[in-house]
Design an enzyme around this catalytic site. Sequence first.
Site, PDB file in Angstrom:
ATOM      1  NE  ARG A  89      -3.466 -33.892 -29.984  1.00  0.00           N
ATOM      2  CZ  ARG A  89      -3.928 -33.521 -28.786  1.00  0.00           C
ATOM      3  NH1 ARG A  89      -4.957 -34.145 -28.249  1.00  0.00           N
ATOM      4  NH2 ARG A  89      -3.369 -32.530 -28.125  1.00  0.00           N
ATOM      5  CG  ASP A 225      -0.421 -36.584 -23.467  1.00  0.00           C
ATOM      6  OD1 ASP A 225      -0.794 -35.862 -22.526  1.00  0.00           O
ATOM      7  OD2 ASP A 225      -1.124 -36.851 -24.456  1.00  0.00           O
TER       8      ASP A 225
HETATM    9  O1  MRU Z   1      -4.352 -32.061 -25.556  1.00  0.00           O
HETATM   10  P1  MRU Z   1      -5.068 -33.065 -24.714  1.00  0.00           P
HETATM   11  O2  MRU Z   1      -6.366 -32.587 -24.178  1.00  0.00           O
HETATM   12  O3  MRU Z   1      -5.155 -34.414 -25.403  1.00  0.00           O
HETATM   13  O4  MRU Z   1      -4.091 -33.264 -23.476  1.00  0.00           O
HETATM   14  C1  MRU Z   1      -4.475 -34.167 -22.472  1.00  0.00           C
HETATM   15  C2  MRU Z   1      -3.526 -34.223 -21.335  1.00  0.00           C
HETATM   16  O5  MRU Z   1      -2.541 -33.505 -21.269  1.00  0.00           O
HETATM   17  C3  MRU Z   1      -3.805 -35.257 -20.285  1.00  0.00           C
HETATM   18  O6  MRU Z   1      -3.380 -34.830 -19.032  1.00  0.00           O
HETATM   19  C4  MRU Z   1      -3.060 -36.554 -20.656  1.00  0.00           C
HETATM   20  O7  MRU Z   1      -3.348 -36.939 -21.969  1.00  0.00           O
HETATM   21  C5  MRU Z   1      -3.412 -37.653 -19.749  1.00  0.00           C
HETATM   22  S1  MRU Z   1      -5.062 -38.173 -19.974  1.00  0.00           S
HETATM   23  C6  MRU Z   1      -5.390 -39.357 -18.851  1.00  0.00           C
END
Ligand code: MRU
Length: 329
Positions: A89, A225
């Site tokens: 990712r 992220d």
């Molecule tokens: O696509 P995802 O479910 O991995 O996205 C997760 C998020 O956007 C969270 O808010 C982020 O990774 C922070 S997790 C502590």
Amino acid sequence: MKIKMDDSVKELKAVWMDEKKVNMIDQRYLPSELKFFIAEDFKDIHSAIKNMVVRGAPTIGVTAAYGMAQAIIMDEDTRKAAEIIRSARPTAYDLFHAVDYMLDNITRPKEAAEEYASSVVEKCRKIGENGAKLIEDGYDILTHCNAGALATVDHGTALAPIRASARDGKDIHVYVDETRPRLQGARLTAWELYNEDISHSVIVDNASGYYMQRGDIDIVIVGTDRIVSNGDIANKIGTYEKAVVAKENDIPFYVAAPVTTYDELMEKGNDIPIESRDDDEVRMINGSLITPKRSPVKNPAFDVTPAKYITGYITEKGIFSPSERKEMF
Ligand code: MRU
């Protein structure tokens, strides 16, 4: 994290390693089924991250660290394994940070991966302690996506101050954005809050502005992220809108993350690679087509919130404002 079973309560982490196998709660099936995914090698780890068996930046990082440990223990080509895991990712900085950390600790893979995992959990515990100072008794809190224990191995980032406040006996209520298209809010955040007996309401994504405008929300807390050098952040698609509406309504907007989410070499939010996911995530709900078959769709998984909308960052080192960020990170 606490998980209510039929006649007992279990304590589980989102991901853990025993011997050479990496076990994870398969988040694709929650909340209806508690299933586990076992990764035998780094290729399984790559597919688990890519297909969102596990998700959430810190959990992605820890899973990647375990995958690298597997590759090193099994005498695989570690450069190749690193490249494959990194490609799972593009947006979460923790993924790259964890792989680099493992390449720096190649002589003691299992210990290094366990240290990495424990440090993530400990940082989140401190984020909870620090962030709880912002939450007063009687507060209504809005959160987006899932930045809970599932996303961070344990505790959470955005959910950690909420957990800590509930444990301290504060009377709080959480508004949970459902978070289309993958529904991390409705499926995962609501499940975690249910398991902890924390009062909450799931709302459709489009309803958060309504509640903010009415004065029903005291504070917004989200995870991220990636935080970049100028203080901008990337988080789940829709976060930007929540931040703008929060500012318009004088509601403090906080971003909770360990300092390892800070990518100091990236200058500004618009440089962050934004993942585009499969069209079917938008086209289908529960296996049923909800759009005309031939309508094209777009599916960016994240957006960028500029620093000017952020009141502060809640980290394991304390809470600080965008203007203090350089020094603190
Ligand atoms: O696509 P995802 O479910 O991995 O996205 C997760 C998020 O956007 C969270 O808010 C982020 O990774 C922070 S997790 C502590």
